[in-house]
Design an enzyme around this catalytic site. Structure first.
Site, mmCIF file in Angstrom:
data_model
loop_
_atom_site.group_PDB
_atom_site.id
_atom_site.type_symbol
_atom_site.label_atom_id
_atom_site.label_comp_id
_atom_site.label_asym_id
_atom_site.label_seq_id
_atom_site.Cartn_x
_atom_site.Cartn_y
_atom_site.Cartn_z
ATOM 1 N N GLU A 26 0.384 39.088 -30.856
ATOM 2 C CA GLU A 26 1.105 40.060 -31.679
ATOM 3 C C GLU A 26 0.029 41.046 -32.106
ATOM 4 O O GLU A 26 -1.017 40.642 -32.633
ATOM 5 C CB GLU A 26 1.729 39.366 -32.885
ATOM 6 C CG GLU A 26 2.908 38.478 -32.536
ATOM 7 C CD GLU A 26 4.116 39.260 -32.041
ATOM 8 O OE1 GLU A 26 4.271 40.436 -32.416
ATOM 9 O OE2 GLU A 26 4.913 38.686 -31.274
ATOM 10 N N TYR A 67 0.028 58.327 -42.202
ATOM 11 C CA TYR A 67 -0.147 57.468 -43.375
ATOM 12 C C TYR A 67 -1.203 58.052 -44.316
ATOM 13 O O TYR A 67 -2.284 58.452 -43.860
ATOM 14 C CB TYR A 67 -0.595 56.053 -42.968
ATOM 15 C CG TYR A 67 0.347 55.292 -42.065
ATOM 16 C CD1 TYR A 67 1.664 55.693 -41.857
ATOM 17 C CD2 TYR A 67 -0.093 54.133 -41.428
ATOM 18 C CE1 TYR A 67 2.506 54.967 -41.027
ATOM 19 C CE2 TYR A 67 0.753 53.402 -40.590
ATOM 20 C CZ TYR A 67 2.051 53.827 -40.395
ATOM 21 O OH TYR A 67 2.885 53.101 -39.566
ATOM 22 N N ASP A 78 0.928 55.315 -47.683
ATOM 23 C CA ASP A 78 -0.160 54.695 -46.940
ATOM 24 C C ASP A 78 0.190 53.252 -46.567
ATOM 25 O O ASP A 78 1.018 52.610 -47.228
ATOM 26 C CB ASP A 78 -1.442 54.710 -47.794
ATOM 27 C CG ASP A 78 -2.689 54.789 -46.935
ATOM 28 O OD1 ASP A 78 -2.571 54.659 -45.706
ATOM 29 O OD2 ASP A 78 -3.778 54.986 -47.505
ATOM 30 N N ASP A 133 -12.170 44.981 -32.755
ATOM 31 C CA ASP A 133 -13.165 45.357 -33.779
ATOM 32 C C ASP A 133 -12.615 45.145 -35.190
ATOM 33 O O ASP A 133 -13.381 45.128 -36.161
ATOM 34 C CB ASP A 133 -13.618 46.816 -33.595
ATOM 35 C CG ASP A 133 -12.493 47.839 -33.708
ATOM 36 O OD1 ASP A 133 -11.316 47.449 -33.844
ATOM 37 O OD2 ASP A 133 -12.804 49.050 -33.651
ATOM 38 N N GLU A 134 -11.283 44.959 -35.297
ATOM 39 C CA GLU A 134 -10.690 44.813 -36.632
ATOM 40 C C GLU A 134 -11.138 43.528 -37.321
ATOM 41 O O GLU A 134 -10.980 43.387 -38.536
ATOM 42 C CB GLU A 134 -9.157 44.899 -36.552
ATOM 43 C CG GLU A 134 -8.728 46.239 -35.974
ATOM 44 C CD GLU A 134 -7.257 46.569 -36.141
ATOM 45 O OE1 GLU A 134 -6.622 46.110 -37.094
ATOM 46 O OE2 GLU A 134 -6.746 47.319 -35.286
ATOM 47 N N TYR A 189 -2.884 40.583 -39.261
ATOM 48 C CA TYR A 189 -3.223 40.716 -37.836
ATOM 49 C C TYR A 189 -4.704 40.433 -37.607
ATOM 50 O O TYR A 189 -5.069 39.555 -36.805
ATOM 51 C CB TYR A 189 -2.886 42.128 -37.332
ATOM 52 C CG TYR A 189 -3.558 42.463 -36.012
ATOM 53 C CD1 TYR A 189 -3.212 41.796 -34.843
ATOM 54 C CD2 TYR A 189 -4.569 43.434 -35.939
ATOM 55 C CE1 TYR A 189 -3.853 42.082 -33.634
ATOM 56 C CE2 TYR A 189 -5.207 43.725 -34.740
ATOM 57 C CZ TYR A 189 -4.845 43.046 -33.591
ATOM 58 O OH TYR A 189 -5.480 43.317 -32.402
ATOM 59 N N ASN A 243 -10.032 50.810 -30.780
ATOM 60 C CA ASN A 243 -8.667 51.240 -30.436
ATOM 61 C C ASN A 243 -8.600 51.800 -29.022
ATOM 62 O O ASN A 243 -9.367 52.692 -28.671
ATOM 63 C CB ASN A 243 -8.190 52.326 -31.401
ATOM 64 C CG ASN A 243 -7.858 51.774 -32.770
ATOM 65 O OD1 ASN A 243 -8.724 51.205 -33.448
ATOM 66 N ND2 ASN A 243 -6.618 51.921 -33.186
ATOM 67 N N LYS A 251 -6.652 37.293 -35.601
ATOM 68 C CA LYS A 251 -7.565 37.490 -34.468
ATOM 69 C C LYS A 251 -8.935 36.886 -34.781
ATOM 70 O O LYS A 251 -9.576 36.283 -33.912
ATOM 71 C CB LYS A 251 -7.698 38.985 -34.140
ATOM 72 C CG LYS A 251 -6.452 39.641 -33.586
ATOM 73 C CD LYS A 251 -5.995 39.103 -32.255
ATOM 74 C CE LYS A 251 -6.900 39.514 -31.100
ATOM 75 N NZ LYS A 251 -6.328 39.078 -29.789
ATOM 76 N N LYS A 306 5.389 36.136 -22.509
ATOM 77 C CA LYS A 306 6.647 35.712 -23.132
ATOM 78 C C LYS A 306 7.700 36.818 -23.113
ATOM 79 O O LYS A 306 8.863 36.573 -23.357
ATOM 80 C CB LYS A 306 6.342 35.309 -24.584
ATOM 81 C CG LYS A 306 7.485 34.691 -25.342
ATOM 82 C CD LYS A 306 7.074 34.414 -26.782
ATOM 83 C CE LYS A 306 8.235 33.850 -27.585
ATOM 84 N NZ LYS A 306 7.845 33.624 -28.990
#
Ligand code: NAD
Ligand code: TYD
Length: 342
Positions: A86, A212, A277, A128-129, A155, A184, A159, A36
């Site tokens: 996203e 953070y 944070d 992995d999140e 997010y 990551n 997923k 997109k």
């Protein structure tokens, strides 16, 4: 054997690296990129392959059923690899809606088209999140494919929702799917809003390096090429209906990464600025990649010490790529390339 592969999100970081990998390795494959071109997609990244006869770029939204079906009708893909998403946690905290739309509805739309056109493999690029986080004081714990989904951010929740839909389409409709959940990534063409490229770009411009919290959060870093090789193996040799974790046992605290970047660039650590944070900040990610090693023989090839040097070198040699992004100019590229083209 000749195959047609649709790669969604191929103008982004990992998708573009995957396209380069596939075009380099399979000269007889046709690679079609559907993207997109959101703020994170950059057509200039694909400039070196745009004129290849076995490559095609199509600007479209994965949520647009008519556009997706028209492309599938035309290309009759054998394999679809879905990178389009996203992908930035901080943006998902600010504005979750587009994450639900693209990451969930977009995935379902693609799978609908895969069913309609009898696609032989739909591969979902996950993260992995989806497993949530691990405590900092339990280095013995790792995410396996059987770790329950336990998400923290909009997010990761979007997923995880997509992953559940992918597995549901396998069980209910028998759609031949696979899922990879990677840690990551870092490497060339990483959008400079994520930790590593942001710190490199800011350090090069002598700007503050915003860490953070206390910088203690741990991520498990993998060089992007190793991720692309893992996906290549899964789509060709991985078992249908299976999830594969991908990671290289390379855990590092954020602050150590930032200090390393300062050292490599000869910049003072006084640039480091501790900032508020992230809300709901995941403490530690750590992948157990035993399954993909056992079943498919995958092992990461690039050590972090080498990968980070290569990455920094790439950002030094490709200043124009990230400087146009930082300045917002890259958004004009598509118009310049395609604005008048019918
Ligand atoms: P990115 O943000 O760099 O690129 C995303 C791409 O998707 C962009 O080119 C964008 O234009 C495109 N896109 C967004 N919405 C779209 C839509 N509705 N229709 C079509 N195209 C759309 O992301 P990335 O870092 O390359 O991540 C790619 C995939 O890998 C994502 O699914 C992400 O969840 C997953 N992943 C990323 C990492 C990481 O470290 N970056 C790790 C594990 C998994
Ligand atoms: P990020 O690259 O956004 O990836 P993710 O949150 O998906 O793991 O961030 C990596 C880590 O770096 C995460 O713990 C948040 C932290 N971080 C900072 O400390 N400063 C920053 O400016 C950014 C973008 C991230």
């Amino acid at each position: 054997m000749k195959k047609t592969v649709i790669v969604t999100g191929g103008a982004g970081f990992i998708g573009s690296n995957f396209i380069f990998h596939m075009l380099g390795k399979y000269a007889d494959y046709r690679i079609v990129c559907l993207d997109k071109l959101t703020y994170a997609g950059n057509l200039s990244t694909l400039e070196s392959v745009l004129d290849k006869p076995n490559f095609r770029f199509v600007k479209a939204d994965i949520c647009d059923r008519a556009a997706v079906c028209a492309l599938f009708e035309e290309e009759k893909p054998d394999i679809v690899v879905n990178f389009a998403a996203e992908s930035h946690v901080d943006r998902s905290i600010e504005s979750p809606d587009v994450f639900l739309q693209t990451n969930i509805i977009g995935t379902a739309t693609l799978m609908g088209a895969c069913r309609k056109y009898g696609v032989a493999r739909f591969h979902q690029v996950s993260t992995d999140e989806v497993y949530g986080d691990l405590p900092l004081d339990r280095p013995d714990l790792f995410f396996t494919e059987n770790t329950p989904l336990h998400t923290s951010s909009p997010y990761s929740s979007s997923k995880a929702s997509a992953d559940l839909l992918v597995l549901a389409y396998y069980r209910t409709y028998g759609l031949p799917v696979s899922i990879s959940r990677c840690s990551n990534n870092y490497g060339p063409y990483h959008f400079p809003e994520k930790l590593i490229p942001l710190m490199i770009a800011n350090a090069l411009n002598d700007k503050p390096l915003p860490v953070y919290g206390k910088g203690e959060n741990v991520r498990d870093w993998l060089y992007v090429e190793d991720h692309c090789k893992a996906i290549d193996l899964i789509i060709h040799k991985g078992r249908v209906g299976e999830v594969y974790n991908v990671g290289g046992h390379n855990e590092m605290a954020n602050i150590d990464i930032v200090k390393l970047i300062c050292k490599e660039l000869g910049k003072p650590e006084s640039l480091i600025t501790y900032v508020a944070d992230r809300k709901g900040h995941d403490l530690r990610y750590a992948i157990d990649p035993a399954k993909i090693h056992r079943e498919l023989g995958w092992l990461p090839e690039t050590k972090f010490a080498d990968g980070i040097k290569k990455t920094i070198k790439w950002y030094l040699e490709n200043r124009e790529w990230w400087e146009t992004i930082v300045s917002g100019e890259y958004k004009d590229y598509y118009e310049r390339m395609y604005g008048d083209r019918k």
